[in-house]
Scaffold this active site. Structure first.
Site, PDB file in Angstrom:
ATOM      1  N   GLU A 227     -15.150 -15.341  16.607  1.00 54.82           N
ATOM      2  CA  GLU A 227     -15.846 -15.092  15.336  1.00 54.82           C
ATOM      3  C   GLU A 227     -15.363 -13.729  14.844  1.00 54.82           C
ATOM      4  O   GLU A 227     -15.833 -12.701  15.314  1.00 54.82           O
ATOM      5  CB  GLU A 227     -17.368 -15.080  15.563  1.00 54.82           C
ATOM      6  CG  GLU A 227     -17.931 -16.409  16.069  1.00 54.82           C
ATOM      7  CD  GLU A 227     -18.035 -17.452  14.967  1.00 54.82           C
ATOM      8  OE1 GLU A 227     -17.976 -17.081  13.774  1.00 54.82           O
ATOM      9  OE2 GLU A 227     -18.168 -18.644  15.304  1.00 54.82           O
ATOM     10  N   CYS A 261     -20.065  -8.864   8.495  1.00 51.65           N
ATOM     11  CA  CYS A 261     -18.778  -9.574   8.561  1.00 51.65           C
ATOM     12  C   CYS A 261     -18.534 -10.417   7.311  1.00 51.65           C
ATOM     13  O   CYS A 261     -17.403 -10.581   6.888  1.00 51.65           O
ATOM     14  CB  CYS A 261     -18.720 -10.454   9.803  1.00 51.65           C
ATOM     15  SG  CYS A 261     -20.077 -11.628   9.899  1.00 51.65           S
TER      16      CYS A 261
HETATM   17  P1  NAD Z   1     -14.784  -4.727  17.812  1.00 50.34           P
HETATM   18  O1  NAD Z   1     -13.757  -5.791  17.807  1.00 50.34           O
HETATM   19  O2  NAD Z   1     -14.357  -3.311  17.826  1.00 50.34           O
HETATM   20  O3  NAD Z   1     -15.747  -4.892  19.089  1.00 50.34           O
HETATM   21  C1  NAD Z   1     -16.418  -6.110  19.386  1.00 50.34           C
HETATM   22  C2  NAD Z   1     -16.689  -6.184  20.871  1.00 50.34           C
HETATM   23  O4  NAD Z   1     -15.442  -6.194  21.550  1.00 50.34           O
HETATM   24  C3  NAD Z   1     -17.485  -5.035  21.461  1.00 50.34           C
HETATM   25  O5  NAD Z   1     -18.484  -5.550  22.310  1.00 50.34           O
HETATM   26  C4  NAD Z   1     -16.482  -4.264  22.266  1.00 50.34           C
HETATM   27  O6  NAD Z   1     -17.046  -3.706  23.427  1.00 50.34           O
HETATM   28  C5  NAD Z   1     -15.513  -5.345  22.661  1.00 50.34           C
HETATM   29  N1  NAD Z   1     -14.167  -4.836  22.959  1.00 50.34           N
HETATM   30  C6  NAD Z   1     -13.563  -3.734  22.485  1.00 50.34           C
HETATM   31  N2  NAD Z   1     -12.319  -3.615  23.007  1.00 50.34           N
HETATM   32  C7  NAD Z   1     -12.148  -4.674  23.826  1.00 50.34           C
HETATM   33  C8  NAD Z   1     -11.077  -5.132  24.651  1.00 50.34           C
HETATM   34  N3  NAD Z   1      -9.931  -4.455  24.744  1.00 50.34           N
HETATM   35  N4  NAD Z   1     -11.253  -6.268  25.340  1.00 50.34           N
HETATM   36  C9  NAD Z   1     -12.383  -6.966  25.260  1.00 50.34           C
HETATM   37  N5  NAD Z   1     -13.426  -6.604  24.486  1.00 50.34           N
HETATM   38  C10 NAD Z   1     -13.317  -5.464  23.776  1.00 50.34           C
HETATM   39  O7  NAD Z   1     -15.717  -5.046  16.573  1.00 50.34           O
HETATM   40  P2  NAD Z   1     -16.921  -4.195  16.002  1.00 50.34           P
HETATM   41  O8  NAD Z   1     -16.401  -2.950  15.378  1.00 50.34           O
HETATM   42  O9  NAD Z   1     -17.994  -4.084  17.015  1.00 50.34           O
HETATM   43  O10 NAD Z   1     -17.450  -5.198  14.859  1.00 50.34           O
HETATM   44  C11 NAD Z   1     -16.920  -5.219  13.572  1.00 50.34           C
HETATM   45  C12 NAD Z   1     -15.966  -6.381  13.377  1.00 50.34           C
HETATM   46  O11 NAD Z   1     -16.572  -7.578  13.797  1.00 50.34           O
HETATM   47  C13 NAD Z   1     -15.611  -6.602  11.916  1.00 50.34           C
HETATM   48  O12 NAD Z   1     -14.242  -6.928  11.814  1.00 50.34           O
HETATM   49  C14 NAD Z   1     -16.466  -7.788  11.509  1.00 50.34           C
HETATM   50  O13 NAD Z   1     -15.973  -8.543  10.428  1.00 50.34           O
HETATM   51  C15 NAD Z   1     -16.487  -8.574  12.773  1.00 50.34           C
HETATM   52  N6  NAD Z   1     -17.664  -9.429  12.827  1.00 50.34           N
HETATM   53  C16 NAD Z   1     -17.508 -10.777  12.766  1.00 50.34           C
HETATM   54  C17 NAD Z   1     -18.630 -11.593  12.768  1.00 50.34           C
HETATM   55  C18 NAD Z   1     -18.522 -13.090  12.696  1.00 50.34           C
HETATM   56  O14 NAD Z   1     -19.522 -13.750  12.944  1.00 50.34           O
HETATM   57  N7  NAD Z   1     -17.381 -13.657  12.381  1.00 50.34           N
HETATM   58  C19 NAD Z   1     -19.896 -11.025  12.860  1.00 50.34           C
HETATM   59  C20 NAD Z   1     -19.995  -9.651  12.929  1.00 50.34           C
HETATM   60  C21 NAD Z   1     -18.885  -8.851  12.925  1.00 50.34           C
END
Ligand code: NAD
Length: 484
Positions: A227, A261
């Site tokens: 997602e 998002c």
């Molecule tokens: P992010 O990708 O930075 O982090 C998301 C999660 O990934 C966190 O729990 C983090 O700990 C984990 N993570 C970070 N590095 C990692 C790695 N190397 N390996 C595995 N996991 C890792 O995202 P964010 O800044 O927390 O959220 C914002 C983004 O999420 C935006 O792009 C937004 O559009 C998207 N988003 C999508 C949805 C959806 O339903 N499609 C919903 C909310 C947010």
């Protein structure tokens, strides 16, 4: 086994990456002893989940607000609690039907054999969630996982440590580590987590981290639901009721200060109406939030780095000739101190501006001239496939063209964002905005194995195809060719 110690300060622990494998092994061993829990067991877990989450509403509201700096209470109630409550109610009502073994048709040449489909739990579901709706995005996949009869491990974002800690404590009150486990910690924990051989992994977050997680899961052939994010466009048609469009776009953009998002990322609309639209958006924002600084209804930007990123997007656009309109005349230093960004409408944009290239994830709204539907569709289709698309208008022919021909994760017509909370339709992205879907039955199916079963009858025509092959076999093949 990692256990949460309620006597420890704050009641919690930071999970050690090397302990995660043991938790997964314990969950899988427990699953194997009871691989297909009946409805009574699943119902009890869903009800317990509801009781635990709703029973700690005030603590979650405070923890999330403290993590953000300030999060409007109502933003949390609307976007986290109402959504979770709706999700659990829907699952409680419909899961008994979804989990039933169902009959499937059998083609004439295989009759009188029967086909059935058995929805079966997969085992252990891994859930990695982001910070922007930290509770909802951890719990909604969990609802699907539990409804489908699975166990789950959750890794919430390190940007919301208070909420993650609280979630760990609250869920441990009602679930054993073998049922639901919350891992806390930073990227090293997330990285180890995504490398575990789950039966399914749901990742919600950015497209860039999604690629890393997809690769890690791929090494173990773990199926993933990704997602992700992206730039979700709004197309405003000439036939749109502007007043309604302005109110709904402002609301969708400013909920959670644009850190959503599916927030409208940019607007495509007829050039002649851009100035009046931009003015109306500013006026509407000021009606919703007469001030931004110090306003409890207005959510802050989560972290200094994100605040700086938004300022950089604006500076870059301004340097390249964009026109900037900002709602409310608050003191800039005070806004910076509070990490609050008012609605900022950006017009006269060009494609080389960063604001037109990156997902904005904040209350900045570029508006781009587009004088025909074909032009708007061309702009949308030439970019990466978005998570959401919004169309405002009354012309049904144009609406149908957009719905049929544009490709996006989901769509709201004459609205922003609300398609996400409809439990009766799937929610997910497409291409760079994600793969797979969940919510409601879509979630149940993503976290189940829909096992196809063929039940042969006592009498079967199959014997006519047994070797040794003779003229009789070839006659049978000929006959089948005619009827297929
Ligand atoms: P992010 O990708 O930075 O982090 C998301 C999660 O990934 C966190 O729990 C983090 O700990 C984990 N993570 C970070 N590095 C990692 C790695 N190397 N390996 C595995 N996991 C890792 O995202 P964010 O800044 O927390 O959220 C914002 C983004 O999420 C935006 O792009 C937004 O559009 C998207 N988003 C999508 C949805 C959806 O339903 N499609 C919903 C909310 C947010």
């Amino acid at each position: 086994m990692v256990r949460i110690n309620p006597d420890k300060p704050n009641g919690g622990i930071t999970t050690k990456p090397e302990d995660l494998g043991a938790v997964l092994a314990a969950q899988r061993a427990a699953f194997n002893k009871n691989p297909n829990p009946d409805w009574a067991a699943r119902k009890a877990k869903l009800e317990k989940l509801r009781e635990l989450i709703l029973g700690h509403e005030a603590e979650f509201v405070k923890a999330i607000s403290d993590d953000f700096g300030h999060r409007a209470i109502e933003d949390t109630l609307i976007s986290e609690f109402l959504v979770i409550q709706g999700g659990i109610s829907h699952a409680l009502k419909h899961t008994p039907k979804w989990m039933k073994t169902r009959k499937a048709p059998t083609a004439m040449q295989y009759k009188p054999a029967k086909n059935i489909i058995i929805p079966q739990p997969l085992g252990v579901i891994g859930i990695i969630s982001p910070w922007n709706y930290p509770l909802q995005l951890a719990i909604m996949p969990l609802i699907g996982a539990i409804g489908a009869g699975n166990r789950a491990m959750i890794k919430p974002s390190e940007y919301t440590p208070r909420m993650s800690q609280l979630l760990q404590e609250v869920l441990a009150k009602g679930f054993s580590d073998e049922e639901v486990f919350v891992a806390t910690g930073g990227v090293e924990v997330a990285s180890a987590f995504s490398g575990l051989p789950f039966d399914h992994l749901v990742f919600t977050g950015s497209t860039s981290v999604g690629r890393i997680v997809g690769e890690a899961a791929g090494r173990n052939l773990v199926p993933v639901t990704l997602e992700l994010g992206g730039k979700s466009p709004v197309i405003i048609d000439e036939s749109a009721d502007m007043k309604t469009a302005v109110a709904r776009i402002t609301n969708g953009k400013l909920l959670n200060a644009g850190q959503t998002c599916v927030a409208p990322d940019y607007v495509l609309m007829p050039e002649a109406k851009i100035n009046s639209f931009a003015e109306a958006m500013i006026e509407q924002a000021e009606t919703f939030y007469p001030t931004v600084a110090g306003n409890d209804d207005y959510t802050t930007i989560i972290a200094d780095a994100h605040y700086a990123r938004l300022q950089d997007l604006l500076e870059d656009a301004e340097n390249k000739g964009a026109k900037i309109r900002t709602a409310c005349d608050d003191d800039k230093q005070q806004l910076a101190k509070e990490r609050r960004v008012p609605l900022t409408v950006v017009t006269e944009t060009t494609p080389d501006m960063k604001i037109m290239q990156e997902e904005i994830f904040g209350p900045l709204l570029p508006v781009v001239a587009s004088d025909s539907l074909d032009e708007a569709m061309e702009t949308v289709q030439s970019g990466e496939r978005p998570l959401a698309l919004y169309w405002f208008g009354e012309d049904k022919k144009k609406r149908d063209k957009v719905l049929k021909e544009s490709i996006s994760g989901g769509v709201s017509v004459n609205e922003t964002a609300w398609h996400v909370v409809q439990e009766d339709i799937p929610f997910g992205g497409v291409g760079p905005s994600g793969m797979g879907a969940y919510h409601g039955e879509a979630g149940f199916q993503s976290f189940s194995h829909m096992k196809g079963v063929f039940i042969q009858s006592k009498w079967s025509q199959g014997k006519n195809l047994f070797p040794p092959y003779t003229d009789k076999t070839r006659k049978m093949i000929g006959l089948m060719k005619k009827i297929l």
